[in-house]
Design an enzyme around this catalytic site. Sequence first.
Site, PDB file in Angstrom:
ATOM      1  N   SER A 147     -73.821 -61.155   7.431  1.00  0.00           N
ATOM      2  CA  SER A 147     -74.756 -61.348   6.325  1.00  0.00           C
ATOM      3  C   SER A 147     -74.700 -62.796   5.872  1.00  0.00           C
ATOM      4  O   SER A 147     -73.674 -63.486   6.022  1.00  0.00           O
ATOM      5  CB  SER A 147     -74.385 -60.428   5.153  1.00  0.00           C
ATOM      6  OG  SER A 147     -75.150 -60.730   3.999  1.00  0.00           O
ATOM      7  N   TYR A 161     -67.736 -56.974  -0.022  1.00  0.00           N
ATOM      8  CA  TYR A 161     -68.848 -57.108   0.918  1.00  0.00           C
ATOM      9  C   TYR A 161     -68.904 -58.502   1.541  1.00  0.00           C
ATOM     10  O   TYR A 161     -68.863 -58.663   2.770  1.00  0.00           O
ATOM     11  CB  TYR A 161     -70.168 -56.768   0.230  1.00  0.00           C
ATOM     12  CG  TYR A 161     -71.347 -56.764   1.176  1.00  0.00           C
ATOM     13  CD1 TYR A 161     -71.568 -55.664   2.003  1.00  0.00           C
ATOM     14  CD2 TYR A 161     -72.206 -57.844   1.274  1.00  0.00           C
ATOM     15  CE1 TYR A 161     -72.629 -55.642   2.893  1.00  0.00           C
ATOM     16  CE2 TYR A 161     -73.267 -57.840   2.166  1.00  0.00           C
ATOM     17  CZ  TYR A 161     -73.481 -56.740   2.970  1.00  0.00           C
ATOM     18  OH  TYR A 161     -74.518 -56.736   3.857  1.00  0.00           O
TER      19      TYR A 161
END
Length: 273
Positions: A147, A161
């Site tokens: 990401s 995350y």
Amino acid sequence: MRASGQQGGNGRGYALVTGASSGIGAAIAREYARRGVPLILTARRTDRLDALAAELRGRVDVLTLAADLADPAAPAALQAEIASRGLHVAHLVNNAGYGVPGRYLSSDWKTHADSLQVMLNGVCELTHRFLPAMEAAGHGRIINVASLAGLVPASAGHTLYGATKAFLIRFSECLAMEMETRGVHVCALCPGFTYTEFHDVNGMRDRVSKLPKWLWLDADAVAKLGLDAVERGQRRCVTGGANKLIAAISKYLPDGLAHALVASRSKEFRDAD
């Protein structure tokens, strides 16, 4: 583990896609099918997997394996089931993942441990299990879906995350260097904001929908960029011009200023409550 729908091996290497029931995973499966690569699709939601398999079987062979990668036994079970069918995984896409919203202490440890099993331990184990056969064959492709969050300064909320995605980027780059003379390409795919169900699952849809449209890409575009990148031997693929600019700015801005900028805007895309 529940399996369904495989039409029989055809002598070609298969693409194993985790988290294939929706979003970027489903888009990557469709892109592989468009390129004529047979598929092994895994996720928890069997109805979604079966629907996608029915859509794609007119183009390629498809095997669906329902599995929950939060279960530490799942990677070994997947490998055993695939081996029992005599199939060779030539493409591995570690896509399964999700964000745990809120502060670190707002969720119990089991919730965090499950997320780490899916996005970190499971990725490493699946790669370790399927990479030897790729190396022996002198050909393989591995995409680890990371990401943009792994390339920008940390923000409050969704605590593990960004850290997990940063790990996946470094892991992919190291592995790519180890494999570069062995015919195996490894790429960290780093999407930014992408039109999928991801923000519905983590409860952030209302907030992120207010972000500018130019920040967003659709999942099909991300999938094509990722597959093209790994074929070229690219170690990292940041999708979209806006995201590349954000990553570059984050890299070259002084740490204090970069963290201040992210902190001032993080409530638009992170739940820190």
